[in-house]
Design a protein around this motif. Sequence first.
Motif, PDB file in Angstrom:
ATOM      1  N   UNK A 110       0.837  -1.213   0.000  1.00  0.00           N
ATOM      2  CA  UNK A 110       0.000   0.000   0.000  1.00  0.00           C
ATOM      3  C   UNK A 110       0.870   1.261   0.000  1.00  0.00           C
ATOM      4  N   UNK A 111       1.913   1.276   0.816  1.00  0.00           N
ATOM      5  CA  UNK A 111       2.825   2.417   0.871  1.00  0.00           C
ATOM      6  C   UNK A 111       3.483   2.634  -0.498  1.00  0.00           C
ATOM      7  N   UNK A 112       3.862   1.542  -1.135  1.00  0.00           N
ATOM      8  CA  UNK A 112       4.480   1.635  -2.457  1.00  0.00           C
ATOM      9  C   UNK A 112       3.522   2.283  -3.463  1.00  0.00           C
ATOM     10  N   UNK A 113       2.274   1.837  -3.473  1.00  0.00           N
ATOM     11  CA  UNK A 113       1.280   2.396  -4.391  1.00  0.00           C
ATOM     12  C   UNK A 113       1.070   3.880  -4.131  1.00  0.00           C
ATOM     13  N   UNK A 114       1.001   4.241  -2.861  1.00  0.00           N
ATOM     14  CA  UNK A 114       0.799   5.641  -2.502  1.00  0.00           C
ATOM     15  C   UNK A 114       1.992   6.489  -2.949  1.00  0.00           C
ATOM     16  N   UNK A 115       3.188   5.991  -2.718  1.00  0.00           N
ATOM     17  CA  UNK A 115       4.383   6.723  -3.125  1.00  0.00           C
ATOM     18  C   UNK A 115       4.444   6.861  -4.639  1.00  0.00           C
ATOM     19  N   UNK A 116       4.022   5.832  -5.340  1.00  0.00           N
ATOM     20  CA  UNK A 116       4.009   5.895  -6.806  1.00  0.00           C
ATOM     21  C   UNK A 116       2.999   6.935  -7.306  1.00  0.00           C
ATOM     22  N   UNK A 117       1.820   6.991  -6.666  1.00  0.00           N
ATOM     23  CA  UNK A 117       0.826   8.011  -7.035  1.00  0.00           C
ATOM     24  C   UNK A 117       1.373   9.414  -6.778  1.00  0.00           C
ATOM     25  N   UNK A 118       2.020   9.598  -5.631  1.00  0.00           N
ATOM     26  CA  UNK A 118       2.601  10.908  -5.323  1.00  0.00           C
ATOM     27  C   UNK A 118       3.647  11.291  -6.347  1.00  0.00           C
ATOM     28  N   UNK A 119       4.450  10.341  -6.763  1.00  0.00           N
ATOM     29  CA  UNK A 119       5.479  10.608  -7.748  1.00  0.00           C
ATOM     30  C   UNK A 119       4.864  11.013  -9.089  1.00  0.00           C
ATOM     31  N   UNK A 120       3.804  10.323  -9.496  1.00  0.00           N
ATOM     32  CA  UNK A 120       3.120  10.656 -10.742  1.00  0.00           C
ATOM     33  C   UNK A 120       2.486  12.037 -10.660  1.00  0.00           C
ATOM     34  N   UNK A 121       1.858  12.347  -9.519  1.00  0.00           N
ATOM     35  CA  UNK A 121       1.253  13.671  -9.335  1.00  0.00           C
ATOM     36  C   UNK A 121       2.324  14.752  -9.366  1.00  0.00           C
ATOM     37  N   UNK A 122       3.453  14.479  -8.740  1.00  0.00           N
ATOM     38  CA  UNK A 122       4.550  15.443  -8.736  1.00  0.00           C
ATOM     39  C   UNK A 122       5.030  15.708 -10.158  1.00  0.00           C
ATOM     40  N   UNK A 123       5.185  14.647 -10.941  1.00  0.00           N
ATOM     41  CA  UNK A 123       5.616  14.809 -12.326  1.00  0.00           C
ATOM     42  C   UNK A 123       4.620  15.654 -13.119  1.00  0.00           C
ATOM     43  N   UNK A 124       3.332  15.390 -12.923  1.00  0.00           N
ATOM     44  CA  UNK A 124       2.302  16.166 -13.624  1.00  0.00           C
ATOM     45  C   UNK A 124       2.358  17.631 -13.220  1.00  0.00           C
ATOM     46  N   UNK A 126       4.975  19.269 -12.018  1.00  0.00           N
ATOM     47  CA  UNK A 126       6.197  19.855 -12.566  1.00  0.00           C
ATOM     48  C   UNK A 126       6.025  20.174 -14.056  1.00  0.00           C
ATOM     49  N   UNK A 127       5.340  19.287 -14.761  1.00  0.00           N
ATOM     50  CA  UNK A 127       5.087  19.518 -16.182  1.00  0.00           C
ATOM     51  C   UNK A 127       4.183  20.738 -16.365  1.00  0.00           C
ATOM     52  N   UNK A 128       3.162  20.860 -15.519  1.00  0.00           N
ATOM     53  CA  UNK A 128       2.251  22.003 -15.620  1.00  0.00           C
ATOM     54  C   UNK A 128       2.965  23.312 -15.286  1.00  0.00           C
ATOM     55  N   UNK A 129       3.872  23.273 -14.306  1.00  0.00           N
ATOM     56  CA  UNK A 129       4.640  24.479 -13.967  1.00  0.00           C
ATOM     57  C   UNK A 129       5.523  24.881 -15.143  1.00  0.00           C
ATOM     58  N   UNK A 130       6.187  23.898 -15.730  1.00  0.00           N
ATOM     59  CA  UNK A 130       7.049  24.173 -16.881  1.00  0.00           C
ATOM     60  C   UNK A 130       6.228  24.731 -18.042  1.00  0.00           C
ATOM     61  N   UNK A 131       5.057  24.149 -18.286  1.00  0.00           N
ATOM     62  CA  UNK A 131       4.172  24.623 -19.348  1.00  0.00           C
ATOM     63  C   UNK A 131       3.721  26.058 -19.059  1.00  0.00           C
ATOM     64  N   UNK A 132       3.429  26.333 -17.810  1.00  0.00           N
ATOM     65  CA  UNK A 132       2.989  27.673 -17.406  1.00  0.00           C
ATOM     66  C   UNK A 132       4.086  28.709 -17.675  1.00  0.00           C
ATOM     67  N   UNK A 133       5.339  28.323 -17.430  1.00  0.00           N
ATOM     68  CA  UNK A 133       6.461  29.232 -17.702  1.00  0.00           C
ATOM     69  C   UNK A 133       6.521  29.580 -19.186  1.00  0.00           C
ATOM     70  N   UNK A 134       6.373  28.562 -20.046  1.00  0.00           N
ATOM     71  CA  UNK A 134       6.396  28.807 -21.496  1.00  0.00           C
ATOM     72  C   UNK A 134       5.246  29.724 -21.908  1.00  0.00           C
ATOM     73  N   UNK A 135       4.081  29.492 -21.338  1.00  0.00           N
ATOM     74  CA  UNK A 135       2.903  30.312 -21.684  1.00  0.00           C
ATOM     75  C   UNK A 135       3.137  31.766 -21.273  1.00  0.00           C
ATOM     76  N   UNK A 136       3.651  31.982 -20.074  1.00  0.00           N
ATOM     77  CA  UNK A 136       3.909  33.346 -19.609  1.00  0.00           C
ATOM     78  C   UNK A 136       4.943  34.042 -20.497  1.00  0.00           C
ATOM     79  N   UNK A 137       5.992  33.324 -20.877  1.00  0.00           N
ATOM     80  CA  UNK A 137       7.010  33.911 -21.759  1.00  0.00           C
ATOM     81  C   UNK A 137       6.427  34.222 -23.134  1.00  0.00           C
ATOM     82  N   UNK A 138       5.599  33.315 -23.645  1.00  0.00           N
ATOM     83  CA  UNK A 138       4.995  33.524 -24.969  1.00  0.00           C
ATOM     84  C   UNK A 138       4.039  34.713 -24.936  1.00  0.00           C
TER      85      UNK A 138
END
Length: 184
Positions: A110-124, A126-138
């Motif tokens: 269960x802990x492994x599954x939870x940690x994996x979900x957190x990691x996936x959410x973190x990646x998403x 981080x991707x949204x933050x990076x996308x937001x930076x590009x949008x603001x610059x554009x």
Amino acid sequence: MKTILLIEDDEMSGLRDRLQDCCRTIHRARSEQEACGLIAVVDGVVIAVPYVRLHHWQAALTAMRRVPLLWHCTEQKLPAQMDWGFALDGVLFPSMTASELKHAVMWGARIHQQRRRWSEEREQLMQRIEERKWIDQAKAVLCEIRGISESEAYDFLRKQAMNERKRMGDVAASIVKVYQLIHG
């Protein structure tokens, strides 16, 4: 867990017999090569090695495949400042009863599954933050070049993304990169 990979130095621990109640099948490995051949078919791994080799096994197994990792601790004395590593999902002790062992294995999964979900959410995120930076610059580039407001620049990006059937972040990144290429 249905299938467990047991990493151990010797068969004398009796851990395999105690783990039988926790799963249907137990595979045993003593080397990384053996573990590599079995890791694809298991639901989790119990590492029954001394603490000094725990980090090595964590790194090796995590590089092969991400599965719940539990350490069977038989150490009489552990370092005061322990580094549990980066991938350990639980610790098992020789004093555990069969039901405690089973619950600890289930909890580790269960802990492994939870940690994996957190990691996936973190990646998403981080991707949204990076996308937001590009949008603001554009938006800044469009405001400068076209002489439009920030909201008009955002609308332009949104419409352009729909027309090209791309994500707004991708369109924004393209605009910024072309502007940087032209204006150095």
